[in-house]
Design a protein around this motif. Structure first.
Motif, short mmCIF file in Angstrom:
data_model
loop_
_atom_site.label_atom_id
_atom_site.label_comp_id
_atom_site.label_asym_id
_atom_site.label_seq_id
_atom_site.Cartn_x
_atom_site.Cartn_y
_atom_site.Cartn_z
N ALA A 88 -5.37 15.68 20.85
CA ALA A 88 -5.50 16.78 22.04
C ALA A 88 -4.43 16.91 22.80
CB ALA A 88 -6.87 15.80 22.93
N VAL A 89 -3.69 16.00 23.16
CA VAL A 89 -2.29 16.44 23.83
C VAL A 89 -1.45 17.30 23.17
CG1 VAL A 89 -0.16 15.23 24.95
CG2 VAL A 89 -2.41 14.18 25.12
N ALA A 90 -1.50 17.08 21.83
CA ALA A 90 -0.54 18.02 21.13
C ALA A 90 -1.00 19.47 21.15
CB ALA A 90 -0.50 17.61 19.60
N SER A 91 -2.33 19.57 21.25
CA SER A 91 -2.73 21.03 21.10
C SER A 91 -2.30 21.61 22.39
CB SER A 91 -4.57 20.92 21.04
OG SER A 91 -4.73 20.17 19.77
N VAL A 92 -2.52 21.00 23.42
CA VAL A 92 -2.04 21.61 24.88
C VAL A 92 -0.62 21.96 24.99
CG1 VAL A 92 -2.12 21.18 27.27
CG2 VAL A 92 -4.05 20.65 25.94
N LEU A 93 0.16 20.80 24.40
CA LEU A 93 1.48 21.01 24.46
C LEU A 93 2.01 22.18 23.65
CD1 LEU A 93 2.95 17.39 24.49
CD2 LEU A 93 3.20 19.02 26.39
N VAL B 243 -14.75 22.38 20.20
CA VAL B 243 -13.79 21.40 19.72
C VAL B 243 -13.06 20.46 20.62
CG1 VAL B 243 -11.34 21.33 18.31
CG2 VAL B 243 -13.36 22.87 17.61
N ALA B 244 -12.80 21.11 21.61
CA ALA B 244 -12.36 20.10 23.04
C ALA B 244 -13.32 19.20 23.34
CB ALA B 244 -11.79 21.30 24.08
N TYR B 245 -14.46 19.44 23.47
CA TYR B 245 -15.84 18.71 23.91
C TYR B 245 -15.81 17.55 22.83
CZ TYR B 245 -20.57 17.14 24.41
OH TYR B 245 -21.61 16.40 24.52
N ALA B 246 -15.84 17.95 21.53
CA ALA B 246 -15.70 16.59 20.64
C ALA B 246 -14.57 15.75 20.57
CB ALA B 246 -15.63 17.50 19.23
N ALA B 247 -13.33 16.38 20.76
CA ALA B 247 -12.25 15.47 21.29
C ALA B 247 -12.46 14.39 22.62
CB ALA B 247 -10.90 16.31 21.25
N LEU B 248 -12.82 15.32 23.57
CA LEU B 248 -13.14 14.32 24.69
C LEU B 248 -14.07 13.11 24.49
CD1 LEU B 248 -12.67 14.00 27.89
CD2 LEU B 248 -14.45 15.56 27.92
N LEU B 249 -15.12 13.62 23.79
CA LEU B 249 -16.25 12.32 23.45
C LEU B 249 -15.39 11.17 22.76
CD1 LEU B 249 -19.36 14.32 22.33
CD2 LEU B 249 -18.98 13.19 24.25
N ILE B 250 -14.53 11.67 21.62
CA ILE B 250 -13.84 10.46 20.96
C ILE B 250 -13.09 9.79 22.10
CG2 ILE B 250 -12.05 9.98 19.06
CD1 ILE B 250 -13.38 12.48 17.63
N VAL B 251 -12.25 10.46 22.69
CA VAL B 251 -11.23 9.88 23.87
C VAL B 251 -11.96 8.94 24.47
CG1 VAL B 251 -9.60 10.10 25.35
CG2 VAL B 251 -9.48 11.53 23.47
N ALA C 7 -25.22 19.87 18.76
CA ALA C 7 -24.80 19.62 17.59
C ALA C 7 -23.56 18.71 17.44
CB ALA C 7 -24.88 20.75 16.60
N ALA C 8 -22.55 19.25 18.26
CA ALA C 8 -21.14 18.47 18.18
C ALA C 8 -21.42 17.03 18.77
CB ALA C 8 -20.25 19.25 18.94
N THR C 9 -22.39 16.91 19.67
CA THR C 9 -22.63 15.39 20.01
C THR C 9 -22.89 14.68 18.99
OG1 THR C 9 -23.15 16.06 22.37
CG2 THR C 9 -23.87 13.99 21.73
N ILE C 10 -23.90 14.85 18.05
CA ILE C 10 -24.33 14.18 17.08
C ILE C 10 -23.32 13.86 15.90
CG2 ILE C 10 -26.19 14.12 15.34
CD1 ILE C 10 -27.98 15.86 17.06
N ILE D 49 -15.53 26.16 8.61
CA ILE D 49 -16.76 27.25 8.38
C ILE D 49 -17.34 27.29 10.08
CG2 ILE D 49 -18.98 27.47 7.48
CD1 ILE D 49 -16.45 27.59 5.57
N LEU D 50 -17.07 26.38 10.91
CA LEU D 50 -17.88 26.43 12.21
C LEU D 50 -17.47 27.75 12.87
CD1 LEU D 50 -19.81 25.05 14.17
CD2 LEU D 50 -17.82 23.69 15.03
#
Length: 409
Positions: free
Chosen positions: A152-157, A254-262, A307-310, A235-236
């Motif tokens: 997540a940090v790498a994507s922003v940088l 994608v950012a939302y999914a990464a935030l859920l994991i963090v 769907a991303a939440t699941i 494909i998404l």
């Protein structure tokens, strides 16, 4: 809070945290791969097909690096392999700053793929070496969390630095890699177990892993999980833009999914702590399948976020038991090789998901996502079926280890 800390973070060896820190720094700094195609088209003015070939060279190098990293981790040791990969990556990144001929850039991209992939098997083998069996699920859960936080940090940088200078981007990446190398050189000692006489006479090499029926059944099911997970990056985006939504919606999902994991990954060990590993993996694959099947019903932002939440919940549950099963099936003397065979599922999925998924989406439309849901259920059933035999094998090997008498001198 004290109970959560004890069940999630507390009690892990100090050496594990140096390895964990090295992986986090390396992942935060490892953003060249994220923008390599952009650098080639925007800065080097290559056509998209030619840029694709150069990026493909990075992928081919990644496959070679995974296998080489596993073999070297077992033959040379974890520490020398990690040092070679990180110092080598620094040299290659510095070379990319000054490289101008396209063939040279392609060669350096392939070498960078090798260096970026080599540490994976060695890092995981070292974690298995230093972490007691009962704590490995927590250790790998924290590793997965660090990986996603770093991404997540790498994507922003990467996005910010690419707008300033690609040379600066390569330099910052090289600096982060150098910090990791120096940390390993300073704080990480060799963790490879001393070879017992039994291990030295047993058959070795990648052949052992590739002919291990129980392990390859597990790897095959892991490949299904990887193919499902890779839908998000292949494909998404096509499905989202096909529904008339802006590309920024894909970025938000994608950012939302990464935030859920963090946010949520650190709570997973307490949730699944009492579950059998195969059961946890079955639940994870069911959730992944249901999440991607739900994409067939999504036609707006909220639908895709639901769907991303699941599917993200499935990814979070899968990480700890997945790594723990690999650890318990890997012979002590061949941990690096076994890890490298497992790591091959990622480049394989990176080919299968877009190749088969593109055809499937073109001909089946939204039914493609229903097929994905079926693959998740198939993988879940597979984990439940192989679980008893795998557990019997592990129990037998543990019993044999207890009655093994070390040979003196």
């Amino acid at each position: 809070m004290r109970n959560w800390y004890r069940s999630t973070i507390g009690g892990l060896p100090g050496l594990y945290w140096y390895l964990w820190t090295g992986m986090l720094i390396n992942r935060i700094g490892g953003f060249v791969a994220l923008v390599l195609s952009l650098y080639l088209t925007a800065d080097r003015h290559l056509t998209i097909p030619v840029a694709g070939l150069v990026v493909g060279a990075y992928g081919v190098g990644g496959v070679a690096g995974v296998l080489l990293g596993g073999v070297l981790a077992d033959r040379w040791g974890r520490r020398p392999t990690l040092l070679l990969a990180h110092f080598g990556a620094v040299v290659v990144l510095c070379g990319l700053i000054f490289a101008r001929p396209i063939p040279l850039i392609a060669v350096l991209a392939a070498l960078l793929g090798v260096m970026h992939s080599m540490p994976g098997p060695a890092f995981v083998a070292a974690i298995v070496d230093v972490t007691p069996a009962g704590d490995r699920s927590r250790a790998f859960n924290l590793q997965f969390w660090a990986f996603n936080l770093g991404m997540a940090v790498a994507s922003v940088l990467a996005g910010a630095l690419a707008e300033v200078s690609f040379a600066l981007l390569f330099a910052v990446d090289a600096s982060g890699t150098l910090v990791t190398a120096l940390l390993i050189l300073w704080k990480v000692h060799e963790t490879r177990p001393a070879r017992h006489p039994v291990a030295t006479t047993a058959p070795g090499g990648l052949h052992t892993a590739l002919t291990d029926r129980a392990y390859m059944l597990f790897v095959g099911l892991s490949l299904l999980l990887a193919v499902l997970s890779t839908q998000t990056s292949t494909i998404l985006p096509l499905a989202i833009t096909g529904d008339g939504l802006r590309p920024s919606v894909y970025g938000s999902v994608v950012a939302y999914a990464a935030l859920l994991i963090v946010v949520g990954q650190l709570f997973v060990p307490r949730l699944i702590g009492r579950w059998r590993k195969g059961t946890a993996l079955a639940v994870a694959n069911v959730l992944l399948g249901l999440g991607f099947a739900a994409v067939s019903l999504a036609d707006g932002v909220l639908g895709y976020l639901a769907a991303a939440t699941i599917w993200t919940a499935g990814s979070m549950i899968a990480a700890p038991p997945n790594a723990a099963v690999i650890a318990e099936l890997s012979p002590e003397a061949l941990r690096g090789r076994y890890q490298s065979v497992f790591y091959l599922t990622f480049p394989a999925a990176g080919f299968i998901a877009p190749a088969a998924g593109g055809v499937s989406l073109s001909y089946l439309g939204d039914w493609h996502w229903v097929v994905c849901g079926g693959l998740g259920l198939l993988a879940a059933a597979g984990h439940l079926l192989i679980q008893p035999a795998r557990e019997r094998r592990v129990a037998t090997e543990l019993k044999a280890e207890r009655f093994t008498v070390p040979v003196a001198g």
